[in-house]
Design an enzyme around this catalytic site. Sequence first.
Site, PDB file in Angstrom:
ATOM      1  CB  SER A  49      -0.882  -0.177   1.251  1.00 45.46           C
ATOM      2  OG  SER A  49      -0.018   0.079   2.406  1.00 45.46           O
ATOM      3  CG  ASP A  84      -3.290  -3.201  -1.870  1.00 40.09           C
ATOM      4  OD1 ASP A  84      -4.053  -3.074  -2.947  1.00 40.09           O
ATOM      5  OD2 ASP A  84      -3.318  -3.490  -0.653  1.00 40.09           O
ATOM      6  CG  ASP A 106      -9.174   2.366  -4.888  1.00 36.73           C
ATOM      7  OD1 ASP A 106     -10.148   2.593  -5.715  1.00 36.73           O
ATOM      8  OD2 ASP A 106      -9.210   2.002  -3.860  1.00 36.73           O
ATOM      9  CG  HIS A 179      -9.934  -3.083   3.011  1.00 35.87           C
ATOM     10  ND1 HIS A 179     -10.235  -1.938   1.850  1.00 35.87           N
ATOM     11  CD2 HIS A 179      -9.276  -3.840   2.001  1.00 35.87           C
ATOM     12  CE1 HIS A 179      -9.775  -2.058   1.034  1.00 35.87           C
ATOM     13  NE2 HIS A 179      -9.122  -3.257   0.806  1.00 35.87           N
ATOM     14  N   GLY A 180     -10.398  -5.490   6.759  1.00 39.98           N
ATOM     15  CA  GLY A 180     -10.340  -5.536   8.143  1.00 39.98           C
ATOM     16  C   GLY A 180     -11.243  -6.909   8.610  1.00 39.98           C
ATOM     17  N   GLY A 209      -9.429 -10.302   1.726  1.00 39.65           N
ATOM     18  CA  GLY A 209      -9.516 -11.695   1.957  1.00 39.65           C
ATOM     19  C   GLY A 209      -9.390 -12.251   3.358  1.00 39.65           C
ATOM     20  CB  VAL A 230      -4.319 -12.177   2.569  1.00 33.96           C
ATOM     21  CG1 VAL A 230      -4.278 -12.597   4.131  1.00 33.96           C
ATOM     22  CG2 VAL A 230      -5.442 -13.286   1.696  1.00 33.96           C
ATOM     23  CB  THR A 232      -6.725  -7.931   8.326  1.00 43.39           C
ATOM     24  OG1 THR A 232      -6.941  -6.716   7.744  1.00 43.39           O
ATOM     25  CG2 THR A 232      -7.034  -8.041   9.766  1.00 43.39           C
TER      26      THR A 232
HETATM   27  O1  G3H Z   1      -6.049  -4.549  -0.639  1.00 45.28           O
HETATM   28  C1  G3H Z   1      -5.693  -5.123   0.474  1.00 45.28           C
HETATM   29  C2  G3H Z   1      -6.707  -6.111   0.860  1.00 45.28           C
HETATM   30  O2  G3H Z   1      -8.113  -5.965   0.453  1.00 45.28           O
HETATM   31  C3  G3H Z   1      -6.348  -6.624   2.149  1.00 45.28           C
HETATM   32  O3  G3H Z   1      -7.845  -6.753   2.804  1.00 45.28           O
HETATM   33  O4  G3H Z   1      -6.811  -6.549   5.323  1.00 45.28           O
HETATM   34  O5  G3H Z   1      -9.089  -7.541   4.951  1.00 45.28           O
HETATM   35  O6  G3H Z   1      -7.117  -8.795   4.297  1.00 45.28           O
HETATM   36  P1  G3H Z   1      -7.820  -7.522   4.419  1.00 45.28           P
HETATM   37 ZN    ZN Z   2      -8.018  -3.821  -0.799  1.00 44.67          ZN
END
Ligand code: G3H
Ligand code: ZN
Length: 283
Positions: A49, A84, A106, A179-180, A209, A230, A232
């Site tokens: 990110s 990201d 994005d 997310h999260g 994810g 993935v 979090t």
């Molecule tokens: O772009 C990153 C992901 O969408 C991560 O999502 O933190 O819920 O696994 P997450």
């Molecule tokens: Zn994301």
Amino acid sequence: RLVSMTEMLNKAKEGKYAVGQFNINNLEWTQAVLTAAQENNSPIILGVSEGAGKYMGGPTVVSAMVNALLEAMDITVPVALHLDHGSSFEKCKEAIDAGYTSVMIDGSHDPIDDNITLTKKVVEYAHARGVSVEAEVGTVGGEEDGVIGGVKYADLEECKRMVTEAGVDALAAALGSVHGTYDGEPKLGFDEMKAISEATNAPLVLHGGSGIPEHQVKRAIEYGHAKINVNTELQQQFTKAVRELLDTDKKVYDPRKVLKPGVQAIIDTTKSTMDMFGSTGKA
Ligand code: G3H
Ligand code: ZN
């Protein structure tokens, strides 16, 4: 050598499995997920990110670190270095110029015409340099890097336009993932997912994810997802393991010893996630 996402995602869509994007935060994190990919003989996408990139010293530092690790660790599986949630053309350009092999632009919070125009501009710059591009239609819920958003389902016509007009290599069609963490089971729009996959034929990307139960992951892959992000989950497992060590060993102070169980937790979690996604053995 780093590769773009294009070939790995097309193969994944064809073979009905998904390549994991695992977000990295530092040297140890990168070593851990690369170790998992190599041991599992799986392709992998390293997600960075803008915030994590800045934390690590900027895109040139990230790129230099990743390239040096591929060499030093004798990594032979396909690895993509991916920005990201890129927030602007300039941020995407900066990452590409630094050596990232893939970017996400994005523009999901803008009106669709603006999103497509912006994405197209990124695609032109990226494709001329062999770099793949992911776009987002609809919005993923939850928080990432301090940006909080509500869920807005992707619209089928807008998805079709994004793929044909902007020519993206992967499409994040937001359909209820966040997310999260999730409160209970996620409610993903599987009917919409199937329709978007069939209409666009683009490899779909599932954001948020972490915490999606296996049966829903399998169904998302069945309905066209070739990439699952993935972040979090790795952060939680890392912190849990480090906290356990610090709670039990009050004398430890060597950072290498402090981080060791966390690194092992990342390796284990990444490997089992790759098994669930079906990418193990697909390098
Ligand atoms: O772009 C990153 C992901 O969408 C991560 O999502 O933190 O819920 O696994 P997450
Ligand atoms: Zn994301």
